[in-house]
Design a protein around this motif. Structure first.
Motif, PDB file in Angstrom:
ATOM      1  N   LYS A  69      -1.282  -1.951   5.577  1.00 40.51           N
ATOM      2  CA  LYS A  69      -2.165  -2.151   3.931  1.00 40.51           C
ATOM      3  C   LYS A  69      -0.904  -2.845   3.309  1.00 40.51           C
ATOM      4  O   LYS A  69      -1.244  -3.903   2.661  1.00 40.51           O
ATOM      5  N   HIS A  72      -0.752  -6.431   4.225  1.00 41.58           N
ATOM      6  CA  HIS A  72      -1.788  -7.508   3.763  1.00 41.58           C
ATOM      7  C   HIS A  72      -1.434  -7.838   2.262  1.00 41.58           C
ATOM      8  O   HIS A  72      -1.720  -8.887   2.005  1.00 41.58           O
ATOM      9  N   TYR A  73      -1.027  -6.862   1.746  1.00 44.01           N
ATOM     10  CA  TYR A  73      -0.699  -7.037   0.099  1.00 44.01           C
ATOM     11  C   TYR A  73       0.391  -8.285   0.150  1.00 44.01           C
ATOM     12  O   TYR A  73       0.346  -9.262  -0.920  1.00 44.01           O
ATOM     13  N   GLY A  76      -0.928 -11.516   1.056  1.00 45.74           N
ATOM     14  CA  GLY A  76      -1.891 -12.256   0.079  1.00 45.74           C
ATOM     15  C   GLY A  76      -1.054 -12.702  -1.227  1.00 45.74           C
ATOM     16  O   GLY A  76      -1.156 -13.932  -1.425  1.00 45.74           O
TER      17      GLY A  76
END
Length: 90
Positions: A69, A72-73, A76
């Motif tokens: 998680k 992914h942040y 991004g």
């Protein structure tokens, strides 16, 4: 082997690589009439394999220390920053 994941990774990398500077550099090497096209193909293929291996090894190492998680942040935010920097430089 999970063929669904294989196909997804292939499609993602294939689309990402189309028209990028690596493909353009390969095109320019192949355009040289004195250069063997198989040499260009093998050299470019080995380079992509090597960079992919680095990505897999780094991803495996990083995933041992950071949750998916959070990765992914981070990815991004990284893409947004690179996009912003590219727009500013344009």
């Amino acid at each position: 082997m999970d063929y669904k994941i294989l196909l997804m990774i292939f499609a993602t990398v294939f689309i990402a690589e189309l028209g990028d500077k690596t493909q353009l550099a390969t095109l320019l090497f192949a355009a040289d009439k004195e250069v063997n096209k198989w040499t260009v193909f093998v050299g470019a293929s080995l380079a992509l394999i090597a960079t992919s291996a680095i990505g897999v090894l780094a991803g495996s190492f990083i995933s041992d220390h950071i949750s998916a998680k959070h990765l992914h942040y981070i990815a991004g935010v990284g893409f947004i920053l690179i996009g912003g920097w590219t727009l500013i430089k344009a």
